[in-house]
Design a protein around this motif. Structure first.
Motif, mmCIF file in Angstrom:
data_model
loop_
_atom_site.group_PDB
_atom_site.id
_atom_site.type_symbol
_atom_site.label_atom_id
_atom_site.label_comp_id
_atom_site.label_asym_id
_atom_site.label_seq_id
_atom_site.Cartn_x
_atom_site.Cartn_y
_atom_site.Cartn_z
ATOM 1 N N GLU A 1 0.655 -0.963 0.277
ATOM 2 C CA GLU A 1 -0.392 0.038 0.070
ATOM 3 C C GLU A 1 1.012 1.194 0.002
ATOM 4 O O GLU A 1 1.073 1.861 -0.302
ATOM 5 C CB GLU A 1 -1.100 -0.464 0.899
ATOM 6 N N GLU A 2 2.181 0.923 0.300
ATOM 7 C CA GLU A 2 3.475 2.679 0.668
ATOM 8 C C GLU A 2 3.939 2.509 -0.376
ATOM 9 O O GLU A 2 3.731 3.867 -1.279
ATOM 10 C CB GLU A 2 4.089 2.050 2.176
ATOM 11 N N ALA A 3 3.759 1.461 -0.882
ATOM 12 C CA ALA A 3 4.843 1.538 -2.188
ATOM 13 C C ALA A 3 3.705 2.215 -3.452
ATOM 14 O O ALA A 3 3.869 3.162 -4.630
ATOM 15 C CB ALA A 3 5.333 0.282 -3.146
ATOM 16 N N ILE A 4 2.183 1.535 -3.239
ATOM 17 C CA ILE A 4 1.350 2.234 -4.539
ATOM 18 C C ILE A 4 1.253 4.245 -4.071
ATOM 19 O O ILE A 4 1.315 4.665 -5.592
ATOM 20 C CB ILE A 4 0.005 1.461 -4.662
ATOM 21 N N GLY A 5 0.737 3.799 -2.987
ATOM 22 C CA GLY A 5 0.981 5.365 -2.658
ATOM 23 C C GLY A 5 1.697 6.482 -3.144
ATOM 24 O O GLY A 5 2.071 6.775 -3.943
ATOM 25 N N THR A 6 3.261 5.321 -2.981
ATOM 26 C CA THR A 6 4.054 6.939 -3.070
ATOM 27 C C THR A 6 5.033 7.056 -4.386
ATOM 28 O O THR A 6 5.058 7.885 -5.472
ATOM 29 C CB THR A 6 5.593 5.768 -2.672
ATOM 30 N N VAL A 7 4.193 5.444 -5.775
ATOM 31 C CA VAL A 7 4.693 5.810 -7.297
ATOM 32 C C VAL A 7 3.479 7.308 -7.291
ATOM 33 O O VAL A 7 3.500 7.380 -8.453
ATOM 34 C CB VAL A 7 3.363 4.144 -7.570
ATOM 35 N N ARG A 8 1.650 6.520 -7.295
ATOM 36 C CA ARG A 8 1.222 7.660 -7.386
ATOM 37 C C ARG A 8 1.600 8.890 -6.813
ATOM 38 O O ARG A 8 1.015 9.791 -7.916
ATOM 39 C CB ARG A 8 -0.162 7.318 -6.249
ATOM 40 N N THR A 9 2.039 10.000 -5.786
ATOM 41 C CA THR A 9 2.703 11.212 -5.559
ATOM 42 C C THR A 9 3.817 11.586 -6.460
ATOM 43 O O THR A 9 3.053 12.891 -7.014
ATOM 44 C CB THR A 9 2.906 10.589 -4.278
ATOM 45 N N ILE A 10 4.498 10.168 -6.711
ATOM 46 C CA ILE A 10 6.016 11.297 -7.559
ATOM 47 C C ILE A 10 4.928 10.989 -9.644
ATOM 48 O O ILE A 10 5.686 11.630 -9.683
ATOM 49 C CB ILE A 10 6.868 9.730 -7.702
ATOM 50 N N ALA A 11 4.336 10.492 -9.592
ATOM 51 C CA ALA A 11 3.312 10.697 -11.311
ATOM 52 C C ALA A 11 2.673 11.803 -10.658
ATOM 53 O O ALA A 11 2.987 12.418 -12.194
ATOM 54 C CB ALA A 11 2.609 9.904 -11.383
ATOM 55 N N ALA A 12 1.994 11.779 -10.159
ATOM 56 C CA ALA A 12 1.353 13.574 -9.631
ATOM 57 C C ALA A 12 2.531 14.913 -9.887
ATOM 58 O O ALA A 12 2.221 15.232 -10.616
ATOM 59 C CB ALA A 12 0.155 13.396 -8.907
ATOM 60 N N GLU A 13 3.125 14.623 -8.956
ATOM 61 C CA GLU A 13 4.233 15.848 -8.938
ATOM 62 C C GLU A 13 5.513 16.123 -10.040
ATOM 63 O O GLU A 13 5.261 16.834 -10.798
ATOM 64 C CB GLU A 13 5.197 14.866 -7.511
ATOM 65 N N GLU A 14 5.362 14.865 -10.643
ATOM 66 C CA GLU A 14 6.083 14.867 -11.790
ATOM 67 C C GLU A 14 5.488 15.600 -13.000
ATOM 68 O O GLU A 14 5.797 15.754 -13.959
ATOM 69 C CB GLU A 14 6.387 13.349 -13.063
ATOM 70 N N GLU B 1 8.940 22.833 -15.433
ATOM 71 C CA GLU B 1 10.206 22.416 -14.868
ATOM 72 C C GLU B 1 10.878 21.240 -15.605
ATOM 73 O O GLU B 1 10.157 20.830 -16.000
ATOM 74 C CB GLU B 1 10.131 22.216 -13.143
ATOM 75 N N PRO B 2 11.840 20.575 -15.540
ATOM 76 C CA PRO B 2 12.391 18.926 -15.867
ATOM 77 C C PRO B 2 11.811 17.634 -15.513
ATOM 78 O O PRO B 2 11.206 18.214 -14.448
ATOM 79 C CB PRO B 2 13.789 18.907 -16.056
ATOM 80 N N ALA B 3 11.694 17.272 -15.667
ATOM 81 C CA ALA B 3 11.490 15.785 -15.247
ATOM 82 C C ALA B 3 12.791 15.157 -14.128
ATOM 83 O O ALA B 3 13.581 15.235 -14.609
ATOM 84 C CB ALA B 3 10.289 14.739 -15.694
ATOM 85 N N ARG B 4 11.905 14.783 -13.278
ATOM 86 C CA ARG B 4 12.973 14.202 -12.476
ATOM 87 C C ARG B 4 13.263 12.946 -13.211
ATOM 88 O O ARG B 4 14.602 12.204 -12.479
ATOM 89 C CB ARG B 4 12.353 14.500 -10.406
ATOM 90 N N TYR B 5 12.004 12.161 -13.464
ATOM 91 C CA TYR B 5 12.620 10.715 -13.687
ATOM 92 C C TYR B 5 12.144 10.531 -15.083
ATOM 93 O O TYR B 5 11.367 10.175 -15.133
ATOM 94 C CB TYR B 5 11.566 9.703 -12.931
ATOM 95 N N PRO B 6 12.711 10.967 -16.305
ATOM 96 C CA PRO B 6 12.704 10.860 -17.406
ATOM 97 C C PRO B 6 12.821 9.636 -18.203
ATOM 98 O O PRO B 6 13.769 8.416 -17.403
ATOM 99 C CB PRO B 6 13.474 11.604 -18.423
ATOM 100 N N VAL B 7 11.867 9.703 -18.658
ATOM 101 C CA VAL B 7 11.621 7.854 -19.448
ATOM 102 C C VAL B 7 12.120 7.878 -20.562
ATOM 103 O O VAL B 7 13.411 7.042 -21.241
ATOM 104 C CB VAL B 7 10.365 7.096 -19.856
#
Length: 189
Positions: free
Chosen positions: A149-162, A170-176
């Protein structure tokens, strides 16, 4: 000795935890400066030294045309017969048929795979007939080891922040798509 193929965010956390147990850690990542690897108290080595010297080799590299089947018959033959290959990255980095041959032929001692080459979740009507499933020296997980549950929350937060970062210029922190994103390099696989 624990070997890490790639030295992104996940591999760095693996190294930190292994060192806490007194494990010597080596890493190979052609995209990370050796001084950065040394700063993490990890020994930077060539790919050849990593493959030939690791007791446990953890693959945490991205799947690219260059990394596809990195672990083929030739590479697996160069590993220690007591070595264990751990693939927590993408299945196609390891050639399943070659790995089966390495495990049944005694080229290496074992394997732990968080994904297999054919990536079942991406195939319609997939059936579990991979011969690796029958071997006693292989552990296969369903490429869901990250899930909590923690990982899913983190992934969603990172995606929204990106999304907010990119939409506000701003530049992406985690560009694909690294070449299109400039000099910012995604870490991890």
């Amino acid at each position: 000795m624990l070997g890490l193929l790639s030295f992104g965010a996940i591999a760095r956390l693996v190294a930190e935890r292994a060192r806490a147990f007194g494990v010597e850690v080596w890493a190979h990542d052609p995209f990370v400066d050796e001084s950065e690897i040394r700063a993490a108290r990890v020994r930077p080595v060539s790919f050849d030294d990593l493959v030939e010297g690791a007791d446990h080799l953890v693959v945490q590299a991205p799947l690219t045309p260059q990394t596809h089947h990195t672990f083929d018959r030739a590479t697996l033959r160069r590993m220690k017969p007591t070595a264990v290959l751990v693939n927590t990255a993408r299945g196609p980095i390891v050639e399943d048929a070659a790995l089966y041959e390495a495990l049944t032929g005694g080229w290496i001692a074992g394997a732990a795979l968080d994904d297999i080459e054919e990536e079942p979740a991406k195939q319609r009507d997939w059936r579990p007939n991979n011969p690796l499933f029958e071997l006693p020296n292989v552990v296969v997980t369903p490429h869901a080891a990250y899930y909590s549950e923690e990982a899913i929350g983190t992934v969603r937060t990172i995606a929204a922040e990106e999304a907010v970062r990119v939409l506000t210029g701003e530049p992406a922190r985690y560009p694909v798509n690294e070449p299109a994103a400039g000099s910012h390099r995604a870490e991890g696989a």
